[in-house]
Design a protein around this motif. Structure first.
Motif, PDB file in Angstrom:
ATOM      1  N   LEU A   1      26.615  44.614  43.936  1.00 27.94           N
ATOM      2  CA  LEU A   1      27.467  43.642  44.606  1.00 27.94           C
ATOM      3  C   LEU A   1      27.412  42.306  43.873  1.00 27.94           C
ATOM      4  N   GLY A   2      26.218  41.952  43.382  1.00 28.44           N
ATOM      5  CA  GLY A   2      26.072  40.737  42.581  1.00 28.44           C
ATOM      6  C   GLY A   2      27.008  40.756  41.385  1.00 28.44           C
ATOM      7  N   PHE A   3      27.042  41.886  40.682  1.00 32.63           N
ATOM      8  CA  PHE A   3      27.944  42.016  39.524  1.00 32.63           C
ATOM      9  C   PHE A   3      29.388  41.831  39.946  1.00 32.63           C
ATOM     10  N   VAL A   4      29.768  42.513  41.034  1.00 30.13           N
ATOM     11  CA  VAL A   4      31.161  42.466  41.479  1.00 30.13           C
ATOM     12  C   VAL A   4      31.548  41.033  41.856  1.00 30.13           C
ATOM     13  N   LEU A   5      30.617  40.337  42.557  1.00 35.16           N
ATOM     14  CA  LEU A   5      30.894  38.957  42.953  1.00 35.16           C
ATOM     15  C   LEU A   5      31.046  38.057  41.733  1.00 35.16           C
ATOM     16  N   ILE A   6      30.200  38.282  40.721  1.00 34.34           N
ATOM     17  CA  ILE A   6      30.315  37.478  39.490  1.00 34.34           C
ATOM     18  C   ILE A   6      31.672  37.726  38.839  1.00 34.34           C
ATOM     19  N   LEU A   7      32.068  39.013  38.786  1.00 33.29           N
ATOM     20  CA  LEU A   7      33.365  39.340  38.186  1.00 33.29           C
ATOM     21  C   LEU A   7      34.500  38.672  38.945  1.00 33.29           C
ATOM     22  N   ALA A   8      34.401  38.672  40.292  1.00 33.62           N
ATOM     23  CA  ALA A   8      35.496  38.137  41.093  1.00 33.62           C
ATOM     24  C   ALA A   8      35.510  36.606  41.090  1.00 33.62           C
ATOM     25  N   PHE A   9      34.365  35.989  41.374  1.00 32.62           N
ATOM     26  CA  PHE A   9      34.362  34.549  41.607  1.00 32.62           C
ATOM     27  C   PHE A   9      34.063  33.723  40.358  1.00 32.62           C
TER      28      PHE A   9
ATOM     29  N   GLY B   1      36.799  35.926  37.310  1.00 34.60           N
ATOM     30  CA  GLY B   1      38.193  35.962  37.738  1.00 34.60           C
ATOM     31  C   GLY B   1      38.692  34.604  38.210  1.00 34.60           C
ATOM     32  N   LEU B   2      38.109  34.081  39.289  1.00 37.32           N
ATOM     33  CA  LEU B   2      38.599  32.847  39.883  1.00 37.32           C
ATOM     34  C   LEU B   2      38.000  31.601  39.236  1.00 37.32           C
ATOM     35  N   ARG B   3      36.939  31.788  38.471  1.00 38.73           N
ATOM     36  CA  ARG B   3      36.241  30.655  37.819  1.00 38.73           C
ATOM     37  C   ARG B   3      35.860  29.570  38.823  1.00 38.73           C
ATOM     38  N   SER B   4      35.469  29.988  40.039  1.00 42.21           N
ATOM     39  CA  SER B   4      35.217  28.969  41.043  1.00 42.21           C
ATOM     40  C   SER B   4      33.729  28.761  41.329  1.00 42.21           C
ATOM     41  N   LEU B   5      32.900  29.770  41.086  1.00 40.99           N
ATOM     42  CA  LEU B   5      31.479  29.604  41.397  1.00 40.99           C
ATOM     43  C   LEU B   5      30.634  30.031  40.199  1.00 40.99           C
ATOM     44  N   PRO B   6      29.478  29.362  40.010  1.00 39.80           N
ATOM     45  CA  PRO B   6      28.628  29.695  38.863  1.00 39.80           C
ATOM     46  C   PRO B   6      28.029  31.099  38.972  1.00 39.80           C
ATOM     47  N   ALA B   7      27.844  31.759  37.827  1.00 39.15           N
ATOM     48  CA  ALA B   7      27.397  33.150  37.795  1.00 39.15           C
ATOM     49  C   ALA B   7      25.880  33.287  37.784  1.00 39.15           C
ATOM     50  N   GLY B   8      25.177  32.200  37.647  1.00 39.71           N
ATOM     51  CA  GLY B   8      23.734  32.330  37.627  1.00 39.71           C
ATOM     52  C   GLY B   8      23.071  31.041  37.209  1.00 39.71           C
TER      53      GLY B   8
END
Lengths: 272, 313
Positions: free
Chosen positions: B147-155, B158-165
């Motif tokens: 789910l972490g991976f999917v959220l990184i891909l999406a947000f 994809g959306l470039r709205s939240l930091p990935a880590g």
């Protein structure tokens, strides 16, 4: 709705376990062979899950990884179930210090953080399949223990147990022949949801590099390795995780459906 | 009530003692020599012996355990072999990430669980109930690291709205909170799904009780009956599981912290075990087991507030 769970769970379990069994004897390509497809190629008709950074066929890798995870989860759950039931039955059946002490031991094990417990165990025993089976068994043990303790405490006062005792049955006979079959329903339900949790734990430990070792594929390690590539080729992470999720979903639904069938009042599931 | 508190506190202390002892013993049978890890393979025997003595490794392990225990009672958790810093400081730093993360993840799970569970219970057997509980089953089966991976891909991608880590530290002010949103969401989905099923089940059983019918007969609105009268005692099993879940979140989320490169308790646990850093492992285990025990203790104490029929013996 409950029967829907049972049907859907059975179908998903049959599909995933069938896929895992297939994976032990046949995969479309050699899961370890690089460059059977263009490196990092997207899913296509020939390679339904795409290919990874070495050009290995991901569908074959997922198929080959499934039996490993399933085997570890089944053996770990069986180990935890066996010793948990022995511990719980003994502590529920015998009065006095022995019963109390074993009951406290079960509570002690419950207050240990599960992943940390597994981490310590795997470090002590060294990484590998055997250690992970042992770790999964150990943190599943108290759940089976608590459940069978409660059933035994309740059932040992029933009239049919008194009757068996009056007929001269010894404690072992009463435990195994008279009480255990009556306590089996909830234990079976616990077993399926424990199995689902064990699958997730196996993947998590493999993700941390503590489970199945390379070159053998494992869903958790596939995700770990995909961590550097998944932004460019998402399918390397999506499909192994999806396969894991469908398997877990199948066992959870099966457990739910079984639970409703065996005891409509029972709603038991593992805390994540 | 007084004797109940006393008994629970004694049990609390004994459990921590037992856990720390078991961990200490198991780490002592570990292959791998902490002193060797500190000085490296090429070091001279003299230096090796010196470091060994410095770390106290030349003394028998029962004495070392007692030393450690004495230190803990005085509030001193010892020094980490790997980081060469006091364990207390390291744990404090890690908790400054893990605690807000646990709090955020837990609040999000409740935010998912309470409305969805209550809604499903009120529409029992209907299409909405089936859909919501199907979603809960799916949420329960999601591996949180995936789910972490999917959220990184999406947000993040994809959306470039939240930091990935990564985590900038609280010096960055409240904007550091942004870095905790995706990990908290990854943690909250399976836990929220689990609790939603529980809320639904518990509500279904209290909705059938006589006092709920009495409240309805009094002419109270359905919302008031569900949210005020039926929900309160129904929360007992939810609070029990919630206590365990929150305690385990506090104890560190090894896998999710790893995906998002967060310097929390879980990462500290992983590093300390891999580095055979015995004082640090002991400290981590103490905090982790302590928070699990404390949370289930608090959950037990809240029963009396939720259901006036509960008495502590």
């Amino acid at each position: 709705m409950r029967d829907l769970s049972l049907v859907l769970g059975t179908v998903l379990c049959a599909a995933t376990v069938g896929g895992a069994l297939l994976g032990t004897v046949w995969t479309p390509y050699d899961p370890l062979q690089p460059e059977v497809a263009p490196v990092n190629s997207a899913p296509s008709l020939v390679h339904p899950f795409g290919a990874d950074w070495f050009g290995r066929d991901l569908f074959s890798r997922v198929l080959a990884a499934m039996p490993v995870g399933l085997r570890v989860a089944v053996l770990g759950t069986a180990l935890g179930g066996l010793f948990g039931v022995i511990l719980g039955a003994t502590s529920g059946f015998f009065r006095g210090i022995l019963g109390e002490a074993l009951g406290s031991l079960i509570n002690l094990l419950l207050s240990f953080p599960p992943v940390l417990l597994a981490l310590l165990l795997v470090t002590v025993l060294g990484p590998g399949e055997g250690s992970v089976i042992f770790a999964i068994g150990l943190f599943n043990l108290p759940y089976f223990g608590r459940l069978s303790r409660a059933s035994f405490l309740e059932l040992k006062g029933r009239a049919f147990v008194e009757a068996a005792r009056a007929c001269g049955a010894g404690p072992l006979r009463i435990i195994f022949v008279h009480i255990l079959p009556n306590a089996l329903g909830p234990l079976l339900v616990q077993g399926t949801s424990s199995l689902a949790f064990a699958l997730l734990s196996e993947a998590a430990l493999s993700y941390l590099g503590l489970g199945t070792q390379p070159p053998y594929p494992s869903l958790g390690r596939m995700l770990k390795e995909a961590q550097q590539y998944f932004i460019y080729s998402p399918w390397t992470a999506i499909f192994p995780g999806l396969a894991l999720m469908v398997t877990v979903l199948g066992f959870n639904l099966l457990g739910d459906g079984l639970g409703a069938r065996l005891d409509p009042r029972l709603r038991r599931l593992r805390s994540p | 009530m007084g004797s109940y508190l006393l008994r629970r506190s004694i049990w609390f202390a004994l459990t921590l003692l037992a856990i720390s002892f078991v961990v200490f013993i198991s780490l002592n049978v570990l292959p791998g020599d902490p002193a060797r890890l500190v000085v490296g393979l090429e070091a001279s025997p003299v230096l090796y012996a010196k470091v060994r003595a410095e770390l106290g490794l030349d003394r028998p392990w029962p004495l070392r355990y007692l030393d450690w225990l004495g230190g803990v009672l005085r509030g001193d958790l010892g020094r980490s072999l790997h980081y060469r810093r006091p364990v207390g400081e390291l744990l404090g730093d890690a908790l400054s990430v893990s605690f807000p993360l646990a709090l955020l993840a837990f609040s999000l799970s409740l935010l998912i669980a309470l409305p969805l569970g209550a809604l499903a219970a009120r529409r029992r057997g209907g299409l909405l109930d089936v859909t919501l509980m199907g979603l809960a089953q799916a949420g329960l089966a999601v591996p949180e690291f995936w789910l972490g991976f999917v959220l990184i891909l999406a947000f993040s991608v994809g959306l470039r709205s939240l930091p990935a880590g990564w985590f900038p530290g609280w010096e960055a002010g409240l904007s550091a909170l942004k870095y905790l949103v995706l990990p908290a969401l990854a943690l909250a989905v399976p836990r929220g799904a689990y609790l939603a099923r529980m809320v639904r089940g518990a509500l279904l059983s209290t909705l059938g009780e006589a006092y709920v019918s009495a409240a309805r007969a009094k002419g109270l609105s359905e919302a008031k009956v569900v949210w005020v009268h039926a929900l309160r005692p129904a929360l007992i099993p939810v609070v029990t599981s919630g206590g365990i879940i929150f305690g385990r979140l506090l104890a560190g989320t090894i896998v999710v912290e790893n995906i998002f490169y967060l310097p929390g308790l879980g990462r500290l646990a992983l590093v300390s075990v891999l580095a055979r850093d015995i004082p640090l492992v002991q400290g981590v285990v103490l905090v982790a087991a302590g928070s699990i025990l404390a949370m289930s203790f608090l959950a037990d104490l809240s029963y009396g507030l939720l259901d006036p029929r509960v008495h502590y013996r």
